[in-house]
Write a protein that holds these residues in place. Structure first.
Motif, PDB file in Angstrom:
ATOM      1  N   ARG A 129       0.831  -1.205   0.000  1.00 24.72           N
ATOM      2  CA  ARG A 129       0.000   0.000   0.000  1.00 24.72           C
ATOM      3  C   ARG A 129       0.864   1.253   0.000  1.00 24.72           C
ATOM      4  N   ALA A 130       1.929   1.233   0.795  1.00 22.96           N
ATOM      5  CA  ALA A 130       2.836   2.382   0.832  1.00 22.96           C
ATOM      6  C   ALA A 130       3.524   2.561  -0.511  1.00 22.96           C
ATOM      7  N   LYS A 131       3.890   1.437  -1.154  1.00 22.85           N
ATOM      8  CA  LYS A 131       4.513   1.523  -2.486  1.00 22.85           C
ATOM      9  C   LYS A 131       3.551   2.164  -3.484  1.00 22.85           C
ATOM     10  N   ALA A 132       2.289   1.738  -3.405  1.00 25.72           N
ATOM     11  CA  ALA A 132       1.287   2.312  -4.306  1.00 25.72           C
ATOM     12  C   ALA A 132       1.137   3.811  -4.061  1.00 25.72           C
ATOM     13  N   ALA A 133       1.152   4.216  -2.785  1.00 25.24           N
ATOM     14  CA  ALA A 133       1.037   5.633  -2.446  1.00 25.24           C
ATOM     15  C   ALA A 133       2.235   6.419  -2.980  1.00 25.24           C
ATOM     16  N   ILE A 134       3.426   5.848  -2.843  1.00 26.28           N
ATOM     17  CA  ILE A 134       4.637   6.518  -3.336  1.00 26.28           C
ATOM     18  C   ILE A 134       4.579   6.675  -4.851  1.00 26.28           C
ATOM     19  N   MET A 135       4.135   5.630  -5.560  1.00 28.63           N
ATOM     20  CA  MET A 135       4.025   5.721  -7.011  1.00 28.63           C
ATOM     21  C   MET A 135       2.980   6.746  -7.416  1.00 28.63           C
ATOM     22  N   GLN A 147      -7.836   2.790   0.889  1.00 28.71           N
ATOM     23  CA  GLN A 147      -6.564   2.333   1.442  1.00 28.71           C
ATOM     24  C   GLN A 147      -5.396   3.203   0.958  1.00 28.71           C
ATOM     25  N   ILE A 148      -5.364   3.481  -0.342  1.00 31.03           N
ATOM     26  CA  ILE A 148      -4.263   4.281  -0.882  1.00 31.03           C
ATOM     27  C   ILE A 148      -4.354   5.720  -0.388  1.00 31.03           C
ATOM     28  N   THR A 149      -5.588   6.232  -0.266  1.00 33.17           N
ATOM     29  CA  THR A 149      -5.769   7.592   0.250  1.00 33.17           C
ATOM     30  C   THR A 149      -5.179   7.736   1.645  1.00 33.17           C
ATOM     31  N   LEU A 150      -5.453   6.777   2.509  1.00 30.90           N
ATOM     32  CA  LEU A 150      -4.910   6.818   3.866  1.00 30.90           C
ATOM     33  C   LEU A 150      -3.389   6.759   3.844  1.00 30.90           C
ATOM     34  N   GLU A 151      -2.827   5.927   2.961  1.00 36.16           N
ATOM     35  CA  GLU A 151      -1.367   5.823   2.874  1.00 36.16           C
ATOM     36  C   GLU A 151      -0.740   7.132   2.409  1.00 36.16           C
ATOM     37  N   ILE A 152      -1.383   7.788   1.435  1.00 38.62           N
ATOM     38  CA  ILE A 152      -0.863   9.079   0.948  1.00 38.62           C
ATOM     39  C   ILE A 152      -0.848  10.101   2.073  1.00 38.62           C
ATOM     40  N   ALA A 153      -1.928  10.118   2.846  1.00 33.44           N
ATOM     41  CA  ALA A 153      -2.022  11.070   3.951  1.00 33.44           C
ATOM     42  C   ALA A 153      -0.963  10.810   5.016  1.00 33.44           C
ATOM     43  N   LEU A 204       2.077   9.516   4.457  1.00 38.02           N
ATOM     44  CA  LEU A 204       3.436   9.738   3.968  1.00 38.02           C
ATOM     45  C   LEU A 204       3.932  11.129   4.341  1.00 38.02           C
ATOM     46  N   ASP A 205       5.205  11.227   4.601  1.00 35.18           N
ATOM     47  CA  ASP A 205       5.809  12.536   4.860  1.00 35.18           C
ATOM     48  C   ASP A 205       6.988  12.681   3.912  1.00 35.18           C
ATOM     49  N   ARG A 206       8.191  12.447   4.402  1.00 37.01           N
ATOM     50  CA  ARG A 206       9.366  12.465   3.533  1.00 37.01           C
ATOM     51  C   ARG A 206       9.855  11.031   3.357  1.00 37.01           C
ATOM     52  N   ILE A 207      10.342  10.729   2.175  1.00 34.60           N
ATOM     53  CA  ILE A 207      10.900   9.403   1.938  1.00 34.60           C
ATOM     54  C   ILE A 207      12.339   9.547   1.484  1.00 34.60           C
ATOM     55  N   THR A 208      13.155   8.576   1.818  1.00 41.77           N
ATOM     56  CA  THR A 208      14.569   8.624   1.461  1.00 41.77           C
ATOM     57  C   THR A 208      14.735   8.335  -0.023  1.00 41.77           C
ATOM     58  N   PRO A 209      15.800   8.856  -0.634  1.00 46.20           N
ATOM     59  CA  PRO A 209      16.077   8.539  -2.042  1.00 46.20           C
ATOM     60  C   PRO A 209      16.192   7.029  -2.265  1.00 46.20           C
ATOM     61  N   GLU A 210      16.720   6.307  -1.268  1.00 46.49           N
ATOM     62  CA  GLU A 210      16.872   4.863  -1.392  1.00 46.49           C
ATOM     63  C   GLU A 210      15.505   4.190  -1.516  1.00 46.49           C
ATOM     64  N   THR A 213       9.720  15.997  -0.684  1.00 44.34           N
ATOM     65  CA  THR A 213       8.670  15.775   0.279  1.00 44.34           C
ATOM     66  C   THR A 213       7.454  15.267  -0.464  1.00 44.34           C
ATOM     67  N   VAL A 214       7.017  14.074  -0.141  1.00 47.17           N
ATOM     68  CA  VAL A 214       5.864  13.506  -0.836  1.00 47.17           C
ATOM     69  C   VAL A 214       4.806  13.125   0.173  1.00 47.17           C
ATOM     70  N   GLY A 215       3.586  12.959  -0.344  1.00 49.95           N
ATOM     71  CA  GLY A 215       2.510  12.540   0.527  1.00 49.95           C
ATOM     72  C   GLY A 215       2.115  13.617   1.520  1.00 49.95           C
ATOM     73  N   GLY A 216       1.420  13.220   2.555  1.00 49.21           N
ATOM     74  CA  GLY A 216       0.956  14.162   3.546  1.00 49.21           C
ATOM     75  C   GLY A 216      -0.423  14.696   3.191  1.00 49.21           C
ATOM     76  N   VAL A 217      -0.985  15.462   4.096  1.00 47.40           N
ATOM     77  CA  VAL A 217      -2.343  15.964   3.937  1.00 47.40           C
ATOM     78  C   VAL A 217      -2.466  16.897   2.729  1.00 47.40           C
ATOM     79  N   LYS A 218      -1.493  17.785   2.536  1.00 45.34           N
ATOM     80  CA  LYS A 218      -1.580  18.729   1.419  1.00 45.34           C
ATOM     81  C   LYS A 218      -1.523  18.016   0.077  1.00 45.34           C
ATOM     82  N   ALA A 219      -0.704  16.961  -0.008  1.00 43.96           N
ATOM     83  CA  ALA A 219      -0.643  16.184  -1.248  1.00 43.96           C
ATOM     84  C   ALA A 219      -1.985  15.502  -1.515  1.00 43.96           C
ATOM     85  N   LEU A 220      -2.615  15.005  -0.455  1.00 45.85           N
ATOM     86  CA  LEU A 220      -3.920  14.365  -0.599  1.00 45.85           C
ATOM     87  C   LEU A 220      -4.966  15.380  -1.048  1.00 45.85           C
TER      88      LEU A 220
END
Length: 336
Positions: A11-17, A40-46, A48-54, A196-203
């Motif tokens: 689910r987190a992978k889907a949100a990141i994509m 499910q994906i909406t909740l994951e997007i919300a 998310l905050d910052r993700i590492t380049p890795e 910076t990806v995801g989070g409430v503003k991205a949603l």
């Protein structure tokens, strides 16, 4: 949260994509998901905050591997695909990849570009050789290819068109070599845009681009599972009815970007306050035309009204992003 690159759930992978694709494409993807998947994906997007380049690279790479496996299936069937995937990624990884795409549809070359915005597609391809551009456009849906072609300079446009017309059969290995190069370039662009990806503003940004029906379902589901998050999202969102809170000059600027028939449809069934805000910022003649259109069109489907309203909201978002207007959110004062 900061996802562990070695322990990211599907689910987190889907949100990141979704965040890699951006709000416009993500909104289109939502149409192909069922309600449970969207929730499910909406909740994951919300979340998310910052993700590492890795982590970002790992998720994009996995997505890329799945796309390659689908290509293998398209070329030689499932058994041939399994042998090629196993040779490329090893048996354990091949089993995982093949299990995921057993029921996936076959893809055509350059499928990763099929849902790209035509103007962005032209920008992405503009440094490529005209023959490469012609090859890509030849495999894309005609409407997408036509709009993309119109965004190239005149002389280049003519050359690309001529090359498409003269094109015969292209060897599969040439197609796949070009596709791999472009896909790598596409992935690099996506990665460079990540931070910076995801989070409430991205949603909120995503929800402002989906249709109103999908928006309502998502917010209703959020209100059931996470009322505080639903309240925060709703406070940040701009919906058509919020136009009453805009400065008159902002409304006038918006109206200059909207067709009369679209406006008349969007105003059907709205409150007197919304209609008054609109009509007070139009000339008497223009307001009269809109009112006549509203009267003569008769009963209309709510879905059509919501689509018209969403188009106008998209105009408002575009003007705000361009810095031409400012919209107040929550208890903020409206500025222009």
């Amino acid at each position: 949260m900061r996802p562990d690159p070695h322990a990211v759930g599907n689910r987190a992978k889907a949100a990141i994509m979704m965040m890699v694709l951006g709000p416009d494409l993500s909104a289109k993807v939502m149409h192909y998901l069922d309600e449970d998947q969207v929730e499910q994906i909406t909740l994951e997007i919300a979340r998310l905050d910052r993700i590492t380049p890795e982590t970002r690279t790992k998720v994009i790479s996995e997505f890329h591997n799945l796309a390659l496996a689908q290509d293998f299936i398209a070329e030689g069937g499932s058994e041939q695909a399994r042998r090629l995937v196993e040779a490329a990624f090893g048996k354990s990884r091949a089993d995982d990849i093949m299990d995921r795409i057993t029921h996936a549809l076959q893809v055509v070359p350059f499928d990763f570009l099929r849902r790209a915005d035509p103007s962005q597609l032209a920008t992405f391809l503009q440094e490529e050789h005209p023959q490469t551009i012609a090859l890509v456009l030849a495999y894309l849906p005609a409407n997408v290819a036509a709009m993309a072609l119109s965004n190239f300079p005149g002389e280049m446009r003519a050359e690309i068109a001529e090359r498409i017309a003269m094109m015969d059969r292209t060897p599969p290995d040439v197609i796949h070599r070009v596709e791999r190069v472009l896909q790598k370039k596409f992935s690099n662009i996506a990665q460079s845009d990540m931070g910076t990806v995801g989070g409430v503003k991205a949603l909120v940004d995503l929800l402002n681009r989906v249709d109103r029906g999908t928006e309502r379902k998502i917010l209703e589901a959020l209100n059931q599972t996470n009322p505080e998050l639903a309240s925060e999202v709703m406070n940040l969102m701009f919906v058509f009815e919020d136009i009453v809170n805009l400065d008159d000059r902002a409304v006038q600027q918006i109206l200059r970007e909207v067709e009369v028939k679209e406006l008349a449809l969007a105003l059907k069934g709205t409150s007197p306050e919304v209609q008054s805000k609109i009509f007070n910022n139009m000339s008497e003649r223009a307001a009269s035309m809109v009112k006549e259109d509203m009267e003569f069109m008769g009963p209309v489907k709510m879905k059509n009204v919501e689509e018209a309203q969403q188009k106008i909201v998209a105009v408002i978002r575009r003007l705000e992003e361009a810095g031409e207007i400012s919209i107040g959110r929550g208890d903020e004062d409206v500025l222009i």
